[in-house]
Design a protein around this motif. Structure first.
Motif, PDB file in Angstrom:
ATOM      1  N   UNK A  32      28.282 -42.353 -35.797  1.00 54.08           N
ATOM      2  CA  UNK A  32      27.952 -43.743 -36.100  1.00 54.08           C
ATOM      3  C   UNK A  32      27.343 -44.368 -34.846  1.00 54.08           C
ATOM      4  N   UNK A  33      26.518 -45.370 -35.033  1.00 51.11           N
ATOM      5  CA  UNK A  33      25.821 -45.997 -33.911  1.00 51.11           C
ATOM      6  C   UNK A  33      26.790 -46.528 -32.848  1.00 51.11           C
ATOM      7  N   UNK A  34      27.939 -47.024 -33.284  1.00 55.01           N
ATOM      8  CA  UNK A  34      28.923 -47.577 -32.351  1.00 55.01           C
ATOM      9  C   UNK A  34      30.121 -46.647 -32.137  1.00 55.01           C
ATOM     10  N   UNK A  73      41.358 -29.327 -40.315  1.00 52.43           N
ATOM     11  CA  UNK A  73      42.396 -29.956 -41.115  1.00 52.43           C
ATOM     12  C   UNK A  73      42.110 -31.453 -41.168  1.00 52.43           C
ATOM     13  N   UNK A  74      42.318 -32.069 -42.317  1.00 51.37           N
ATOM     14  CA  UNK A  74      42.058 -33.495 -42.394  1.00 51.37           C
ATOM     15  C   UNK A  74      42.688 -34.154 -43.596  1.00 51.37           C
ATOM     16  N   UNK A  75      42.755 -35.461 -43.520  1.00 56.71           N
ATOM     17  CA  UNK A  75      43.203 -36.283 -44.642  1.00 56.71           C
ATOM     18  C   UNK A  75      42.627 -37.682 -44.445  1.00 56.71           C
ATOM     19  N   UNK A  76      42.507 -38.409 -45.520  1.00 57.24           N
ATOM     20  CA  UNK A  76      41.919 -39.740 -45.513  1.00 57.24           C
ATOM     21  C   UNK A  76      40.589 -39.714 -44.769  1.00 57.24           C
ATOM     22  N   UNK A  77      40.497 -40.395 -43.630  1.00 56.29           N
ATOM     23  CA  UNK A  77      39.244 -40.406 -42.868  1.00 56.29           C
ATOM     24  C   UNK A  77      39.410 -39.743 -41.500  1.00 56.29           C
ATOM     25  N   UNK A  78      40.459 -38.905 -41.351  1.00 56.54           N
ATOM     26  CA  UNK A  78      40.777 -38.289 -40.064  1.00 56.54           C
ATOM     27  C   UNK A  78      40.796 -36.774 -40.197  1.00 56.54           C
ATOM     28  N   UNK A  79      40.201 -36.100 -39.205  1.00 55.72           N
ATOM     29  CA  UNK A  79      40.207 -34.635 -39.176  1.00 55.72           C
ATOM     30  C   UNK A  79      40.557 -34.165 -37.773  1.00 55.72           C
ATOM     31  N   UNK A  80      41.036 -32.932 -37.703  1.00 54.56           N
ATOM     32  CA  UNK A  80      41.341 -32.322 -36.415  1.00 54.56           C
ATOM     33  C   UNK A  80      40.894 -30.871 -36.438  1.00 54.56           C
ATOM     34  N   UNK A  81      40.504 -30.396 -35.250  1.00 56.10           N
ATOM     35  CA  UNK A  81      40.088 -28.998 -35.144  1.00 56.10           C
ATOM     36  C   UNK A  81      40.109 -28.567 -33.687  1.00 56.10           C
ATOM     37  N   UNK A 104      31.760 -43.472 -43.481  1.00 61.74           N
ATOM     38  CA  UNK A 104      30.451 -43.340 -44.105  1.00 61.74           C
ATOM     39  C   UNK A 104      29.784 -42.002 -43.848  1.00 61.74           C
ATOM     40  N   UNK A 105      30.592 -40.934 -43.730  1.00 63.15           N
ATOM     41  CA  UNK A 105      30.043 -39.597 -43.519  1.00 63.15           C
ATOM     42  C   UNK A 105      29.657 -39.285 -42.086  1.00 63.15           C
ATOM     43  N   UNK A 106      29.919 -40.222 -41.163  1.00 61.36           N
ATOM     44  CA  UNK A 106      29.610 -40.002 -39.750  1.00 61.36           C
ATOM     45  C   UNK A 106      30.870 -40.157 -38.918  1.00 61.36           C
ATOM     46  N   UNK A 107      30.838 -39.588 -37.727  1.00 56.14           N
ATOM     47  CA  UNK A 107      31.978 -39.707 -36.831  1.00 56.14           C
ATOM     48  C   UNK A 107      31.960 -41.079 -36.171  1.00 56.14           C
TER      49      UNK A 107
END
Length: 119
Positions: A32-34, A73-81, A104-107
């Motif tokens: 994301x831009x910000x 691994x992830x849930x809701x809007x959070x992932x880890x790897x 919105x599909x971006x980090x």
């Protein structure tokens, strides 16, 4: 889960892209831009900050590549790897763990941890 795995792969693509214009395009596509990025070595924000930090890491670790160290691994809007950094097909010289928040599909945010770093 597939969406998070695809995002993690694109994230690592940005870290591996050494052409500055292509890397910047990936940064803009993936983050994301910000967006913010924080790990023990840096706290940066926005496309300029993230792109500049990646460029610096590429200079420091020239010729090495980032790969996924296992499943995402992830849930809701959070992932880890876990990621590995090293020569293609060889033992990693660095290992880290990132938690990302997507929007919105971006980090939107990266919280990184370093598990193994070269001396």
């Amino acid at each position: 889960m597939t969406e998070f795995t695809a995002l993690a792969h694109r994230y690592l693509d940005a870290w591996n892209e050494t052409d500055p214009a292509k890397r910047r395009g990936l940064v803009e596509e993936v983050f994301a831009e910000d967006a913010s990025y924080t790990d023990p070595l840096a706290a940066v924000a926005g496309h300029d900050g993230i792109d500049g930090f990646i460029a610096g890491a590429q200079q420091q670790f020239a010729g090495l590549r980032f790969t996924l160290g296992g499943a995402v691994d992830g849930h809701h809007d959070i992932a880890r790897f876990t990621w590995h950094l090293g020569p293609e097909g060889a033992e990693p010289v660095a290992i880290g763990f990132d938690a990302v928040r997507a929007e919105g599909g971006k980090i939107k945010q990266v919280l990184g941890f370093l598990d193994k770093m070269p001396g």
